[in-house]
Design an enzyme around this catalytic site. Structure first.
Site, PDB file in Angstrom:
ATOM      1  N   ASP A  15     -13.121   6.187 -12.092  1.00 17.84           N
ATOM      2  CA  ASP A  15     -12.654   5.818 -10.759  1.00 17.84           C
ATOM      3  C   ASP A  15     -12.501   4.295 -10.718  1.00 17.84           C
ATOM      4  OD1 ASP A  15     -11.937   5.841  -8.132  1.00 17.84           O
ATOM      5  OD2 ASP A  15     -13.877   6.507  -7.360  1.00 17.84           O
ATOM      6  N   ASP A 111      -5.516   6.163  -9.546  1.00 12.85           N
ATOM      7  CA  ASP A 111      -6.663   5.375  -9.993  1.00 12.85           C
ATOM      8  C   ASP A 111      -7.897   6.211 -10.324  1.00 12.85           C
ATOM      9  OD1 ASP A 111      -6.973   6.126  -7.338  1.00 12.85           O
ATOM     10  OD2 ASP A 111      -8.156   4.363  -6.817  1.00 12.85           O
ATOM     11  N   GLU A 112      -7.715   7.517 -10.480  1.00 13.11           N
ATOM     12  CA  GLU A 112      -8.892   8.381 -10.654  1.00 13.11           C
ATOM     13  C   GLU A 112      -8.519   9.570 -11.536  1.00 13.11           C
ATOM     14  OE1 GLU A 112     -12.028  10.772  -7.727  1.00 13.11           O
ATOM     15  OE2 GLU A 112     -10.211   9.856  -6.911  1.00 13.11           O
TER      16      GLU A 112
END
Length: 370
Positions: A15, A111-112
């Site tokens: 993350d 983003d994860e």
């Protein structure tokens, strides 16, 4: 005849830390160390916060907060417009790093992601060492930081990645999982929102250990199908695989309210706040759909959805707002108390067809959250 024990998976959840804001602070040195909000604006009708820098978070600013509230909490906060093309490019570079170690990658957003490194490509062996190498590559090659959680299941790895942000690295091994889940506050369980957490606490369920005292049938009776998930997860049971590809069928946002909404005017105001966040999610994922769906959950937990499809694509916030007003005007909400609203776009590739739909309790629309 003996049976081989199932392979214990090695799962990493990565993350990125305050992703949009961190990219802006990386690219513009004058923004470093300052309270920063990406998205929204306190001017005019305003908008909502997409991401807040850690400096802004110290003032209580968080994602999905109205921009006017963010400015009230921190008058010196800086607002910048999102640059989704840049974020997508950084995300592609991030995934190039991931692919050095495994091809079993399940992206959750730009983003994860989950990574299954059970059979890592470089033969490193230890998932913690792989996570350290990924974090190092992100720092050196992208000049950004990421937090990582490592465990044998997706659920626990995701929780682990949240425990030591920013730039954290947390391992929760098999022997620790049950004790860890027992000590976890119910609001930390992914999937337990504010309203459900308050309901659990009213029942005396504050931590996983309290949840664990309930039988599966009781949890299903109290919370519906998700009760079965609660029963398993508090015991560390999560057999969901890391899925490298998931077709996006819909993108949506929703919110639950402390006080029930009883007028269409109040509902429209909340829908307009959700619209900005929905449009941001569509834009950052490069998606345009043909169908807009509104979701209503009532005080008695029944759910209905109403949809409208259009020729062409739903491309911008004004169009979403117009369709929202049209759907809301046609929806009979007489003497209804609404506790949750959701709004989503779907039908990305399929032929257009006008429709109105209604689902009863237990049949909510399938909503994909990013």
């Amino acid at each position: 005849m003996s049976h081989a024990a199932p392979i214990q998976r090695k799962i990493i959840h990565i993350d990125m830390d305050a992703f949009y804001a961190s990219v802006e602070q990386r690219d513009f040195p004058e923004l470093r160390g300052k309270p920063l909000v990406v998205g929204g604006s306190p001017e005019g009708r305003g908008g909502v916060v997409a991401t807040a820098s850690y400096e802004a978070r110290k003032f209580g600013i968080h994602s999905a907060m109205p921009s006017k509230t963010a400015q009230r909490l921190c008058p010196e906060v800086i607002f910048v417009h999102p640059r989704f093309d840049v974020y997508k490019a950084v995300s592609r570079s991030l995934h190039e790093i991931f692919h050095r170690y495994t091809d079993i990658i399940e992206p959750l957003s730009l983003d994860e992601a989950y990574l299954d490194v059970t059979e890592d490509k470089l033969g490193i062996g230890y998932a913690m060492d792989i996570a350290r190498e990924i974090k190092k590559a992100v720092r050196e090659e992208l000049n950004l930081t990421a937090s990582a959680g490592v465990s044998i299941s997706k659920f626990v790895a995701k929780i682990a990645s949240d425990l030591d942000k920013p730039d954290g690295l947390t391992f929760i091994g098999p022997s620790r999982i049950e004790a860890f889940m027992e000590g976890l506050a119910v609001e930390k369980f992914h999937g337990v929102g504010k309203v459900t957490a308050a309901r659990m606490k009213a029942m005396g369920i504050y931590k996983g250990a309290d949840l664990k005292t309930y039988q599966e049938a009781d949890l299903v009776r109290l919370f519906g199908k998700v009760g079965r998930f609660y029963y398993n997860i508090v015991r560390g049971i999560d057999n969901r695989p890391v899925t490298p590809y998931r077709e996006t069928k819909s993108v949506s946002v929703e919110d639950t309210y402390q006080e029930d909404l009883t007028t269409k005017e109040a509902m429209l105001e909340e829908f307009l706040l959700l619209t900005a966040k929905l449009q941001a999610r569509l834009k950052r994922n490069g998606l345009k759909g043909r169908t807009l769906t509104l979701k209503f959950k009532f005080h008695d937990f029944t759910i209905i959805t109403r949809s409208r499809s259009v020729d062409g694509f739903i491309e911008d916030e004004p169009m979403i707002q117009m369709l929202t007003r049209q759907i809301l005007d046609k929806t009979d909400l007489t003497e209804k108390k609404v506790r949750l609203l959701g709004i989503g776009v779907s039908n990305f590739n399929m032929p257009n067809a006008d429709e109105d739909r209604e689902n009863g309790a237990g049949g909510p629309i399938q909503l994909k959250l990013f």
